[in-house]
Design a protein around this motif. Structure first.
Motif, PDB file in Angstrom:
ATOM      1  N   GLY A  91      -6.102  -1.827 -10.521  1.00 19.04           N
ATOM      2  CA  GLY A  91      -6.554  -2.606  -9.613  1.00 19.04           C
ATOM      3  C   GLY A  91      -7.761  -2.859  -8.961  1.00 19.04           C
ATOM      4  N   LEU A  92      -8.650  -2.890  -9.260  1.00 21.58           N
ATOM      5  CA  LEU A  92      -9.770  -2.669  -8.721  1.00 21.58           C
ATOM      6  C   LEU A  92     -11.030  -3.673  -7.675  1.00 21.58           C
ATOM      7  CD1 LEU A  92     -11.573  -1.271 -11.958  1.00 21.58           C
ATOM      8  CD2 LEU A  92     -10.752  -0.356 -10.281  1.00 21.58           C
ATOM      9  N   GLY A  93     -10.492  -3.881  -6.854  1.00 24.68           N
ATOM     10  CA  GLY A  93     -10.497  -4.577  -5.787  1.00 24.68           C
ATOM     11  C   GLY A  93     -10.873  -4.658  -4.186  1.00 24.68           C
ATOM     12  N   SER A 138      -8.961  -2.131 -14.665  1.00 25.84           N
ATOM     13  CA  SER A 138      -9.016  -3.508 -14.429  1.00 25.84           C
ATOM     14  C   SER A 138      -8.265  -4.575 -15.644  1.00 25.84           C
ATOM     15  CB  SER A 138     -10.258  -4.293 -14.290  1.00 25.84           C
ATOM     16  OG  SER A 138      -9.765  -5.572 -13.705  1.00 25.84           O
ATOM     17  N   ARG A 139      -7.805  -5.681 -14.872  1.00 24.40           N
ATOM     18  CA  ARG A 139      -7.535  -6.346 -15.982  1.00 24.40           C
ATOM     19  C   ARG A 139      -8.380  -6.802 -17.501  1.00 24.40           C
ATOM     20  NH1 ARG A 139      -4.509 -10.757 -12.259  1.00 24.40           N
ATOM     21  NH2 ARG A 139      -6.464  -9.700 -11.031  1.00 24.40           N
ATOM     22  N   ALA A 165      -4.392  -0.142  -6.242  1.00 26.99           N
ATOM     23  CA  ALA A 165      -4.307  -0.689  -5.562  1.00 26.99           C
ATOM     24  C   ALA A 165      -3.853  -2.225  -5.482  1.00 26.99           C
ATOM     25  CB  ALA A 165      -6.195  -0.062  -5.256  1.00 26.99           C
ATOM     26  N   HIS A 224       0.511  -6.467  -3.418  1.00 25.67           N
ATOM     27  CA  HIS A 224       1.926  -5.741  -2.327  1.00 25.67           C
ATOM     28  C   HIS A 224       3.043  -5.841  -3.893  1.00 25.67           C
ATOM     29  CE1 HIS A 224      -0.090  -6.390   0.970  1.00 25.67           C
ATOM     30  NE2 HIS A 224       0.715  -7.489   2.008  1.00 25.67           N
ATOM     31  N   PHE A 280       3.172  -6.109  -6.835  1.00 24.22           N
ATOM     32  CA  PHE A 280       3.022  -5.316  -8.149  1.00 24.22           C
ATOM     33  C   PHE A 280       3.135  -3.916  -7.994  1.00 24.22           C
ATOM     34  CE2 PHE A 280      -0.119  -9.465  -8.801  1.00 24.22           C
ATOM     35  CZ  PHE A 280       1.189  -9.851  -9.662  1.00 24.22           C
ATOM     36  N   HIS A 281       3.180  -3.368  -6.760  1.00 20.66           N
ATOM     37  CA  HIS A 281       3.518  -2.279  -6.091  1.00 20.66           C
ATOM     38  C   HIS A 281       4.730  -1.758  -6.562  1.00 20.66           C
ATOM     39  CE1 HIS A 281       1.159  -2.484  -1.930  1.00 20.66           C
ATOM     40  NE2 HIS A 281       0.030  -2.124  -3.535  1.00 20.66           N
ATOM     41  N   LEU A 309       2.319 -13.728  -3.830  1.00 20.56           N
ATOM     42  CA  LEU A 309       1.768 -12.303  -4.198  1.00 20.56           C
ATOM     43  C   LEU A 309       1.739 -11.284  -2.507  1.00 20.56           C
ATOM     44  CD1 LEU A 309      -1.484 -13.325  -5.493  1.00 20.56           C
ATOM     45  CD2 LEU A 309      -0.102 -12.045  -6.322  1.00 20.56           C
ATOM     46  N   TYR A 363       1.169  -1.492  10.444  1.00 24.23           N
ATOM     47  CA  TYR A 363       0.670  -1.095  10.784  1.00 24.23           C
ATOM     48  C   TYR A 363       1.041   0.035  12.476  1.00 24.23           C
ATOM     49  CZ  TYR A 363      -3.019  -0.223   7.202  1.00 24.23           C
ATOM     50  OH  TYR A 363      -3.384   0.132   6.262  1.00 24.23           O
TER      51      TYR A 363
HETATM   52  N1  LIG Z   1      -5.077   0.738   3.667  1.00 22.29           N
HETATM   53  C1  LIG Z   1      -5.984   0.135   3.735  1.00 22.29           C
HETATM   54  O1  LIG Z   1      -6.918  -0.080   4.897  1.00 22.29           O
HETATM   55  C2  LIG Z   1      -6.218  -1.538   2.580  1.00 22.29           C
HETATM   56  C3  LIG Z   1      -6.508  -2.598   3.338  1.00 22.29           C
HETATM   57  C4  LIG Z   1      -7.157  -3.226   2.034  1.00 22.29           C
HETATM   58  C5  LIG Z   1      -5.626  -3.795   1.596  1.00 22.29           C
HETATM   59  N2  LIG Z   1      -4.790  -2.542   1.685  1.00 22.29           N
HETATM   60  C6  LIG Z   1      -3.483  -3.130   0.448  1.00 22.29           C
HETATM   61  O2  LIG Z   1      -4.781  -1.976  -1.081  1.00 22.29           O
HETATM   62  C7  LIG Z   1      -3.432  -3.356  -1.566  1.00 22.29           C
HETATM   63  C8  LIG Z   1      -4.662  -4.577  -2.724  1.00 22.29           C
HETATM   64  O3  LIG Z   1      -5.549  -5.358  -1.210  1.00 22.29           O
HETATM   65  P1  LIG Z   1      -6.984  -5.967  -1.560  1.00 22.29           P
HETATM   66  O4  LIG Z   1      -6.951  -6.573  -0.398  1.00 22.29           O
HETATM   67  O5  LIG Z   1      -7.989  -4.855  -2.228  1.00 22.29           O
HETATM   68  O6  LIG Z   1      -6.437  -7.040  -3.031  1.00 22.29           O
HETATM   69  P2  LIG Z   1      -7.519  -7.527  -3.888  1.00 22.29           P
HETATM   70  O7  LIG Z   1      -8.843  -7.440  -2.873  1.00 22.29           O
HETATM   71  O8  LIG Z   1      -6.618  -9.039  -4.150  1.00 22.29           O
HETATM   72  O9  LIG Z   1      -7.660  -6.923  -4.888  1.00 22.29           O
HETATM   73  C9  LIG Z   1      -6.502  -6.091  -5.750  1.00 22.29           C
HETATM   74  C10 LIG Z   1      -6.183  -6.613  -6.605  1.00 22.29           C
HETATM   75  O10 LIG Z   1      -5.264  -6.379  -7.804  1.00 22.29           O
HETATM   76  C11 LIG Z   1      -5.486  -6.143  -8.826  1.00 22.29           C
HETATM   77  N3  LIG Z   1      -3.969  -7.800  -9.479  1.00 22.29           N
HETATM   78  C12 LIG Z   1      -3.819  -7.314 -10.888  1.00 22.29           C
HETATM   79  N4  LIG Z   1      -2.207  -8.458 -11.093  1.00 22.29           N
HETATM   80  C13 LIG Z   1      -2.836  -9.242  -9.857  1.00 22.29           C
HETATM   81  C14 LIG Z   1      -3.140 -11.046  -9.424  1.00 22.29           C
HETATM   82  N5  LIG Z   1      -1.784 -11.543 -10.240  1.00 22.29           N
HETATM   83  N6  LIG Z   1      -3.124 -11.570  -8.606  1.00 22.29           N
HETATM   84  C15 LIG Z   1      -4.670 -10.843  -8.205  1.00 22.29           C
HETATM   85  N7  LIG Z   1      -5.251  -9.309  -7.674  1.00 22.29           N
HETATM   86  C16 LIG Z   1      -4.170  -8.683  -9.116  1.00 22.29           C
HETATM   87  C17 LIG Z   1      -7.179  -7.204  -9.045  1.00 22.29           C
HETATM   88  O11 LIG Z   1      -7.401  -6.128  -9.621  1.00 22.29           O
HETATM   89  P3  LIG Z   1      -7.578  -5.923 -11.670  1.00 22.29           P
HETATM   90  O12 LIG Z   1      -8.630  -7.824 -11.065  1.00 22.29           O
HETATM   91  O13 LIG Z   1      -8.980  -5.321 -11.220  1.00 22.29           O
HETATM   92  O14 LIG Z   1      -6.935  -5.692 -12.548  1.00 22.29           O
HETATM   93  C18 LIG Z   1      -7.501  -7.224  -7.923  1.00 22.29           C
HETATM   94  O15 LIG Z   1      -8.756  -6.984  -8.104  1.00 22.29           O
HETATM   95  C19 LIG Z   1      -2.989  -4.444  -0.700  1.00 22.29           C
HETATM   96  O16 LIG Z   1      -1.392  -4.740  -1.106  1.00 22.29           O
HETATM   97  C20 LIG Z   1      -3.074  -4.380   0.926  1.00 22.29           C
HETATM   98  O17 LIG Z   1      -1.893  -4.720   1.206  1.00 22.29           O
HETATM   99  C21 LIG Z   1      -4.783  -1.567   1.697  1.00 22.29           C
END
Ligand SMILES: NC(=O)c1ccc[n+]([C@@H]2O[C@H](COP(=O)([O-])OP(=O)(O)OC[C@H]3O[C@@H](n4cnc5c(N)ncnc54)[C@H](OP(=O)(O)O)[C@@H]3O)[C@@H](O)[C@H]2O)c1
Length: 334
Positions: A11-13, A36-37, A73, A76, A78-79, A171, A182
């Protein structure tokens, strides 16, 4: 086991980019593969972050025998399925927060990891930054006496997008699971499990909590006042008030680099810098566990994730916020 831990990322976001940058700072780590998808996205990410391999399917990455641990990553919702898939393919997992959408999912993930003797941890990076170590040390030494109450907020104004993961219920949208986790985690590590709670939320027209206000009550009379929102920028600070003084975790408190200790009318500011983007500290914890063949972190044990999820479920029950559950019959506890 390799001398270096071979990491995979699924999951490369946004967060995957920050995490991958911190992996480069770790002597014990190698970003082995990313998935990534979208194949083009995987190729670009791989080049930017110097991974040896990239995959256009999460399953193919999890099948790679060279990988020791996979960082999940994805949004939520999909975790659970992503973590279960990786565990079933024999891989350790660091899963972003929240670990699952409800207790049933998290219990199932924990049971799967334990039955396979595999590493599993929730990505609560806050637990591993220097400020948290200092905070827990100050509290253990009773520098501010007995805790009377704590106050913490986490709020930011997200662009309104009904399809994006923050507002889209499918989502796992809403403030509680994204950022409210937090303040709730802070209450858990400082005060434990409350005996009662009062919760109110502002529900958006996408049916998620745009704002959530929580008041926890503890057996010894201590209180926690917690807030989260994705609708406004709030200070995002935490205060712990005790019988002999107070502690302030400066903004943003979940990755604070500064604590103010106040006692007898005097204040001392302690600087506590973290390395990189701050994720390096949780990365090193995972590496340490894997190199020592430990399947759980003693600093962030699975029991903490179970307790945290129990609290989040209770809060959601109070505000009537239900998500579609992914854990089905296979998740029933034996
Ligand atoms: N620890 C921290 O500081 C922190 C900060 C931000 C977020 N998070 C957590 O990390 C997770 C991801 O957050 P993010 O902000 O990185 O999200 P994001 O930018 O939207 O990235 C999520 C990635 O998940 C993949 N994915 C798979 N199925 C998807 C779908 N149906 N719709 C959208 N994306 C999908 C996609 O990667 P591909 O397209 O590459 O497959 C997408 O790029 C969340 O659960 C959030 O709680 C943690």
């Amino acid at each position: 086991m390799h001398k270096k831990i071979n990491w995979g990322i699924i999951g490369l976001g946004k967060i995957a980019n920050k995490f991958a940058a911190d992996l480069q700072l770790s002597d014990n780590s190698m970003l082995y593969a990313v998935a990534s998808r979208n194949p083009e996205k995987a190729a670009i990410f791989s080049e930017q972050h110097h991974s040896s391999k990239f995959y256009a399917s999460y399953e193919e990455l999890a099948d790679d025998p060279e990988i020791d641990v996979i960082y999940i990553a994805t949004p939520h919702t999909f975790h659970f399925e992503n973590t279960m898939m990786c565990l079933k393919k024999g891989k350790g997992v660091l899963c972003e927060k929240p670990m699952g959408m409800n207790l049933q999912e998290v219990e199932t993930m924990v049971r799967e990891a334990r039955s396979r003797n595999l590493f599993l941890m929730e990505g609560i990076w806050t637990r591993f930054i220097p400020a948290t170590a200092k905070l827990l040390d100050l509290l253990a030494k009773k520098v501010i006496g007995d805790i009377l109450f704590i106050r913490a907020d986490f709020g930011f104004k997200a662009n309104f997008n009904r399809e994006g993961r923050l507002y889209n219920k499918k989502l796992g949208g809403g403030s509680l699971l994204d950022v409210g986790i937090y303040p709730v985690y802070l209450s858990l590590i400082t005060l434990g499990i409350p005996i009662d709670m009062k919760v109110m939320a502002r529900i958006t027209d996408t049916e998620v909590d745009g704002y959530c206000a929580m008041l926890f009550d503890y057996a010894n009379g201590t209180k926690a006042i917690l807030e989260s929102t994705i609708e406004a920028n709030t200070p995002t600070e935490a205060f712990i008030y005790g019988s002999k003084g107070s502690l302030e975790l400066h903004s943003r408190f979940h990755h604070s680099e500064k604590i103010t200790i106040s006692q007898n009318g005097e204040s001392e500011v302690v600087e506590l810098k973290y390395n990189g983007n701050g994720y390096i500290h949780e990365i090193e914890e995972v590496n340490k566990c894997l190199l020592n063949r430990e399947v759980e972190s003693s600093k962030l044990p699975l029991m903490s994730s179970l307790d945290l999820t129990t609290l989040l479920d209770k809060i959601r029950e109070e505000i009537g916020l239900r998500y579609e559950a992914k854990a089905t019959t296979e998740s029933k506890m034996s």
